[in-house]
Design a protein around this motif. Sequence first.
Motif, PDB file in Angstrom:
ATOM      1  N   TYR A   1       0.828  -1.226   0.000  1.00 21.40           N
ATOM      2  CA  TYR A   1       0.000   0.000   0.000  1.00 21.40           C
ATOM      3  C   TYR A   1       0.857   1.269   0.000  1.00 21.40           C
ATOM      4  CZ  TYR A   1      -3.902  -3.048   1.639  1.00 21.40           C
ATOM      5  OH  TYR A   1      -4.855  -4.019   1.780  1.00 21.40           O
ATOM      6  N   ILE A   2       2.031   1.193   0.679  1.00 18.93           N
ATOM      7  CA  ILE A   2       2.860   2.400   0.798  1.00 18.93           C
ATOM      8  C   ILE A   2       4.040   2.402  -0.183  1.00 18.93           C
ATOM      9  CG2 ILE A   2       2.207   2.933   3.204  1.00 18.93           C
ATOM     10  CD1 ILE A   2       4.817   1.533   4.089  1.00 18.93           C
ATOM     11  N   ALA A   3       3.995   1.486  -1.161  1.00 18.00           N
ATOM     12  CA  ALA A   3       5.049   1.484  -2.190  1.00 18.00           C
ATOM     13  C   ALA A   3       4.916   2.742  -3.057  1.00 18.00           C
ATOM     14  CB  ALA A   3       4.918   0.239  -3.054  1.00 18.00           C
ATOM     15  N   ASP A   4       6.027   3.156  -3.634  1.00 19.50           N
ATOM     16  CA  ASP A   4       5.984   4.286  -4.577  1.00 19.50           C
ATOM     17  C   ASP A   4       5.433   3.825  -5.921  1.00 19.50           C
ATOM     18  OD1 ASP A   4       7.207   5.913  -2.679  1.00 19.50           O
ATOM     19  OD2 ASP A   4       9.228   5.332  -3.341  1.00 19.50           O
ATOM     20  N   GLU A   5       5.778   2.574  -6.266  1.00 20.40           N
ATOM     21  CA  GLU A   5       5.326   2.021  -7.549  1.00 20.40           C
ATOM     22  C   GLU A   5       5.161   0.513  -7.375  1.00 20.40           C
ATOM     23  OE1 GLU A   5       8.072   2.881 -10.776  1.00 20.40           O
ATOM     24  OE2 GLU A   5       8.747   4.711  -9.777  1.00 20.40           O
ATOM     25  N   ILE A   6       4.278  -0.059  -8.170  1.00 18.60           N
ATOM     26  CA  ILE A   6       4.149  -1.524  -8.239  1.00 18.60           C
ATOM     27  C   ILE A   6       3.998  -1.887  -9.713  1.00 18.60           C
ATOM     28  CG2 ILE A   6       2.726  -3.540  -7.613  1.00 18.60           C
ATOM     29  CD1 ILE A   6       1.734  -1.996  -5.166  1.00 18.60           C
ATOM     30  N   PHE A   7       4.610  -2.985 -10.097  1.00 15.14           N
ATOM     31  CA  PHE A   7       4.316  -3.496 -11.437  1.00 15.14           C
ATOM     32  C   PHE A   7       4.325  -5.013 -11.421  1.00 15.14           C
ATOM     33  CE2 PHE A   7       8.918  -2.758 -11.440  1.00 15.14           C
ATOM     34  CZ  PHE A   7       9.436  -3.893 -12.043  1.00 15.14           C
ATOM     35  N   LEU A   8       3.642  -5.603 -12.401  1.00 10.32           N
ATOM     36  CA  LEU A   8       3.554  -7.049 -12.551  1.00 10.32           C
ATOM     37  C   LEU A   8       4.315  -7.430 -13.812  1.00 10.32           C
ATOM     38  CD1 LEU A   8      -0.307  -7.489 -12.155  1.00 10.32           C
ATOM     39  CD2 LEU A   8       1.447  -7.263 -10.368  1.00 10.32           C
ATOM     40  N   CYS A   9       4.775  -8.651 -13.871  1.00 10.74           N
ATOM     41  CA  CYS A   9       5.383  -9.078 -15.130  1.00 10.74           C
ATOM     42  C   CYS A   9       5.148 -10.556 -15.371  1.00 10.74           C
ATOM     43  CB  CYS A   9       6.863  -8.746 -15.148  1.00 10.74           C
ATOM     44  SG  CYS A   9       7.837  -9.837 -14.155  1.00 10.74           S
TER      45      CYS A   9
ATOM     46  N   THR B   1       3.367  -4.696 -16.657  1.00  9.39           N
ATOM     47  CA  THR B   1       2.121  -3.937 -16.476  1.00  9.39           C
ATOM     48  C   THR B   1       2.140  -3.206 -15.132  1.00  9.39           C
ATOM     49  OG1 THR B   1       0.885  -5.567 -17.791  1.00  9.39           O
ATOM     50  CG2 THR B   1      -0.404  -4.136 -16.366  1.00  9.39           C
ATOM     51  N   PRO B   2       2.018  -1.865 -15.152  1.00  9.25           N
ATOM     52  CA  PRO B   2       2.006  -1.118 -13.893  1.00  9.25           C
ATOM     53  C   PRO B   2       0.701  -1.330 -13.118  1.00  9.25           C
ATOM     54  CG  PRO B   2       2.313   0.332 -15.814  1.00  9.25           C
ATOM     55  CD  PRO B   2       1.910  -0.999 -16.335  1.00  9.25           C
ATOM     56  N   VAL B   3       0.786  -1.199 -11.801  1.00  7.98           N
ATOM     57  CA  VAL B   3      -0.399  -1.289 -10.936  1.00  7.98           C
ATOM     58  C   VAL B   3      -0.627   0.094 -10.343  1.00  7.98           C
ATOM     59  CG1 VAL B   3      -1.303  -2.328  -8.810  1.00  7.98           C
ATOM     60  CG2 VAL B   3       0.072  -3.702 -10.393  1.00  7.98           C
ATOM     61  N   ARG B   4      -1.850   0.612 -10.513  1.00 11.26           N
ATOM     62  CA  ARG B   4      -2.079   1.967  -9.981  1.00 11.26           C
ATOM     63  C   ARG B   4      -2.864   1.979  -8.681  1.00 11.26           C
ATOM     64  NH1 ARG B   4      -7.350   3.626 -12.005  1.00 11.26           N
ATOM     65  NH2 ARG B   4      -7.879   2.312 -13.767  1.00 11.26           N
TER      66      ARG B   4
ATOM     67  N   THR C   1       1.730   8.021  -7.155  1.00 10.00           N
ATOM     68  CA  THR C   1       0.948   9.134  -7.724  1.00 10.00           C
ATOM     69  C   THR C   1      -0.336   8.643  -8.382  1.00 10.00           C
ATOM     70  OG1 THR C   1       2.038   8.849  -9.843  1.00 10.00           O
ATOM     71  CG2 THR C   1       3.079  10.399  -8.297  1.00 10.00           C
ATOM     72  N   GLY C   2      -0.481   7.312  -8.447  1.00  7.11           N
ATOM     73  CA  GLY C   2      -1.650   6.768  -9.145  1.00  7.11           C
ATOM     74  C   GLY C   2      -1.410   6.651 -10.647  1.00  7.11           C
ATOM     75  N   ARG C   3      -0.185   6.979 -11.052  1.00 12.36           N
ATOM     76  CA  ARG C   3       0.216   6.856 -12.462  1.00 12.36           C
ATOM     77  C   ARG C   3       1.437   5.937 -12.520  1.00 12.36           C
ATOM     78  NH1 ARG C   3      -2.075   7.679 -16.453  1.00 12.36           N
ATOM     79  NH2 ARG C   3      -0.185   8.191 -17.581  1.00 12.36           N
TER      80      ARG C   3
END
Length: 309
Positions: free
Chosen positions: A246-254, A261-264, A273-275
């Motif tokens: 929840y507190i990550a700056d960014e998440i992505f899957l592969c 694929t980014p997770v927003r 930032t939700g982007r």
Amino acid sequence: MAVEANWIWMDGELIPFDQARVHVLTHTLHYGYGVFEGIRAYARPDGSHVFRLGEHIRRLFDSAHIIGLEIPFRQGELLEACLETLKANKLPKGYLRPLVFLGSEAMGLGALNNRVRVAVAAWDWGAYLGEEGIANGIRCKISSYNRLHPNVNMVKGKICGQYVNSVIAKREALSAGYDEAIMLDTSGYVSECTGENLFMVRAGRIVTPPYGSSILGGITRDTVITIARDLGVVVEERSFTRDELYIADEIFLCGTAAEVTPVREVDDRRIGTGRPGEVTGLISKNFFDIVTGASPAHPEWRHTYTAPG
Ligand code: PMP
């Protein structure tokens, strides 16, 4: 998604798509004792290639070995079968699905002598989690189902029946209005998604669950880690909890199907930032440059072939 193709490779030969049939008493259809792979072929300006084909074929044989299934072909023969299937279907790019399964000679869990059959299908397949997902990020939900416990199932193999776990988690997430499910392991740590490995970014470092945990050893995961390290980005393999996500700056899957694929959003909480974030963008750009662009990096990952026009 309807699959369209003209030819399927089955038990040693290419046969017309409509003739690639099996009996309703096919053992694997009932009990899930079989293994499979998912592989992508890409078109680059300098020609077509299958991405990390040797590693995927190796994993297919590893999956079979894990469950004690003897594949009646050599690795080199199935590698050639993949290339032949792409060429026969005139696919300069596409998705390959090798499948190893037991025939219909006998029913019952202890049927030991059923024929081991092998099929390879290929078709054109776009972005698995959608172009929009790759561009803007997807919304995930922590699943109410756990990723397989290693004492209950085999976590390092792509084993047919085990995918019921992924399918029910995926359906749960979709019917609740999310794009993908994030599975925790049975100790409560973040594991992976239904068909993708997961990464988070915090303070410029990439963090992902360790290979030795209950995750599938994703070939795209290994690719992402290599690309990150090539770029000088620190990658940490360690366990973490859902609230750290929840507190990550960014998440992505592969994954092979999902690519990068980014997770927003996770559980309705905005991530960063939700982007799609900067590190995700960097990894994604390098990944797509290697598979579809003109990047000369890692030629050893590309098994080239020529699809007839
Ligand atoms: N985890 C699971 C459960 C998967 O099914 C997949 C897809 N094979 C992955 C991760 C990603 O693996 P890969 O990058 O090798 O496709």
